[in-house]
Design a protein around this motif. Sequence first.
Motif, PDB file in Angstrom:
ATOM      1  N   TYR A 186     -10.216   3.662  -4.355  1.00 34.29           N
ATOM      2  CA  TYR A 186     -10.118   4.835  -3.477  1.00 34.29           C
ATOM      3  C   TYR A 186     -11.458   5.233  -2.836  1.00 34.29           C
ATOM      4  O   TYR A 186     -11.660   6.388  -2.495  1.00 34.29           O
ATOM      5  N   VAL A 191     -13.406   0.544   1.673  1.00 37.25           N
ATOM      6  CA  VAL A 191     -12.897   0.450   3.044  1.00 37.25           C
ATOM      7  C   VAL A 191     -13.878  -0.343   3.903  1.00 37.25           C
ATOM      8  O   VAL A 191     -13.488  -1.236   4.668  1.00 37.25           O
ATOM      9  N   LEU A 213      -4.066  -1.828  -2.201  1.00 39.51           N
ATOM     10  CA  LEU A 213      -4.705  -0.560  -2.585  1.00 39.51           C
ATOM     11  C   LEU A 213      -4.501  -0.380  -4.085  1.00 39.51           C
ATOM     12  O   LEU A 213      -3.370  -0.458  -4.574  1.00 39.51           O
ATOM     13  N   LEU A 225      -6.694   7.126   2.394  1.00 38.98           N
ATOM     14  CA  LEU A 225      -7.234   5.760   2.427  1.00 38.98           C
ATOM     15  C   LEU A 225      -6.653   5.000   3.618  1.00 38.98           C
ATOM     16  O   LEU A 225      -7.382   4.287   4.330  1.00 38.98           O
ATOM     17  N   LYS A 228      -8.375   5.965   6.762  1.00 40.02           N
ATOM     18  CA  LYS A 228      -9.711   5.351   6.882  1.00 40.02           C
ATOM     19  C   LYS A 228      -9.606   3.880   7.270  1.00 40.02           C
ATOM     20  O   LYS A 228     -10.510   3.330   7.884  1.00 40.02           O
TER      21      LYS A 228
END
Length: 279
Positions: A186, A191, A213, A225, A228
Amino acid sequence: MTRVGQSNKPLYGKRILVCGKGGSGKSTVVALMATILQRKAYEVMVLDGDASNPEGLIRLLFGLGVEGEPKPLIEFFGGIDVVTCPVDDPSPLTRINDSAPVPEHRIDLFREIAAEYYLQKGSTTLLQAGKIETYGQGCDGPLEKVVRDFMVEGDAVNVIDMKAGIEHFGRTIPDRMDVILGVLDYTLESVSIAKRIAEFCQEAGIQDFWLILNKIGSEEVESLLMDKLGNLQGKVIGSISYDQELIKVGLSGNALGGCKALEEVAHIVERLEQVVSFQ
Ligand SMILES: Nc1ncnc2c1ncn2[C@@H]1O[C@H](COP(=O)(O)OP(=O)(O)O)[C@@H](O)[C@H]1O
Ligand SMILES: [Mg+2]
């Protein structure tokens, strides 16, 4: 080793590289995937390609009590002094006393490699490229060359647990992979790494790049998330909940067993069977 019906399985023969940020859950995902693939009657070859983690994957797959680790594959190829870094010296990986490049001569694992190089449980076989053993040992490029070029004959699905980060992309390790799976936790760092990996995969012409994820504690975190990730959202093939059981099992040193995350990984494997390119 039976190979009944392997040809009906979309992932048969594929080489799947699992990568991502340190601690994002790569080894956990690899161990859970191996369990599910075995449950789906695949023959599974797991390669521990993380030179920096002495025993992470072996514990998750076999538990702390396992007697001895498999001999590192790097020794099969002559050791760290003989095998070169994939980029500094692009000479091919060869066996001792043989100049034929390994990728052109896929290895018949059970006939050509001594049993001391692997551990087995059901239809899952674990091998390891090698580990950092001594102070001042040098660059781990040779171990990554083993990860890239160690290709076995047969129908097994190969799942490779890579070390953290993206250094291996700089060393062309994904060149011989069919599928790249990026694991994100997370964090924004995850990312950024996923975005970078996506760019590298595009550059290398790798179509089968997918994201998982992991450690998702709530729908809110999942949607943050996803926001992003922007235009990479379509690359997400599934998520795994934050699961305290995984932490407890990891700490105890027991092998991973049944847990909520396992069933989530079952869905991810099914998705993967649907999305991978057939070639
Ligand atoms: N879905 C999850 N929920 C909770 N903890 C997790 C989950 N996935 C992994 N972990 C924990 O996170 C830590 C790092 O996982 P690990 O698989 O070793 O990561 P990596 O191989 O990416 O370094 C371990 O303690 C593991 O138990
Ligand atoms: Mg790991």
